[in-house]
Write an enzyme that holds these catalytic residues in place. Structure first.
Site, short mmCIF file in Angstrom:
data_model
loop_
_atom_site.label_atom_id
_atom_site.label_comp_id
_atom_site.label_asym_id
_atom_site.label_seq_id
_atom_site.Cartn_x
_atom_site.Cartn_y
_atom_site.Cartn_z
N GLY A 35 -12.90 0.37 -6.18
CA GLY A 35 -13.80 1.98 -5.55
C GLY A 35 -14.79 2.14 -6.58
N GLY A 36 -15.79 1.72 -5.43
CA GLY A 36 -17.07 1.96 -5.96
C GLY A 36 -18.14 0.56 -6.15
N ASN B 107 -7.08 3.90 -4.13
CA ASN B 107 -7.74 3.66 -2.47
C ASN B 107 -8.29 4.39 -2.37
OD1 ASN B 107 -7.30 3.24 0.33
ND2 ASN B 107 -5.81 2.89 0.40
N GLY C 178 -15.03 -3.53 -2.16
CA GLY C 178 -14.22 -3.61 -0.98
C GLY C 178 -15.05 -1.96 -0.18
N ASN D 17 1.38 -1.28 -0.42
CA ASN D 17 -0.06 0.61 0.26
C ASN D 17 1.41 1.51 0.15
OD1 ASN D 17 -1.86 2.10 0.45
ND2 ASN D 17 -2.89 1.23 2.10
N CYS E 24 0.25 5.26 2.06
CA CYS E 24 0.44 5.52 3.70
C CYS E 24 1.89 6.37 3.03
CB CYS E 24 0.75 4.15 4.27
SG CYS E 24 -0.25 3.07 4.28
#
Length: 168
Positions: free
Chosen positions: A117-118, A66, A139, A2, A5
């Protein structure tokens, strides 16, 4: 990995907002994992240089995207709802933005893309695949429907012909 971050050594700049930080992070991990990949940070004006940097540093795949930085206010007090003031926005509201990133990055890199995403219904999966994603992840929908990924996966409507968007 990831890369959205923050890096405390760069003043808490998110690693994935900088091609240089992305290169350093991915290159440092590329020899440690069988299939290193990077989850690109969407809070940038142009994600293509970051995606290219991740690929050049050894990422075998990229996941896009993300959460987006967002904010919510408590309606009674009009103060930030989150203790940290801002936080990650996800779910259906980010899908048009996520599709744009997948579409743009697909043309710029040769590694597989994981779109996210969505995503909550089969049509969302088809939309991401039409923009260039090879794999699609579910997600936030899983918070509302724990079996969302199972319900969405592998169920294209009858007669659906998946075609990539015309890039001409």
């Amino acid at each position: 990995m990831n890369i959205s971050c923050p890096n405390v050594h760069s003043g808490c700049l998110s690693i994935g907002t900088s091609p240089e930080e992305t290169t350093a992070a991915v290159a440092g991990c590329a020899g440690l994992a069988r299939l290193p990949g990077g989850e690109a940070h969407p809070n940038v004006t142009d994600i293509v240089p970051v995606a290219r940097a991740a690929e050049a540093a050894g990422a075998d795949a990229l996941s896009l995207v993300n959460t987006f930085k967002g904010m919510a206010l408590d309606r009674a007090t009009l103060l930030p709802y989150l203790g940290n003031v801002t936080g990650g926005l996800s779910g259906p509201a980010v899908k048009p933005l996520a599709l744009r990133f997948v579409y743009e990055v697909y043309e710029a890199v040769s590694v597989p893309l994981i779109g996210m995403g969505g995503v909550s219904v089969v049509q969302d999966v088809l939309d991401f695949m039409a923009c260039g994603a090879r794999v699609v992840a579910v997600g936030a929908a899983g918070f509302r429907r724990p079996l969302a990924a199972r319900q969405v996966g592998g169920r294209a409507p009858d007669g659906t012909s998946l075609q990539r968007l015309d890039r001409g």
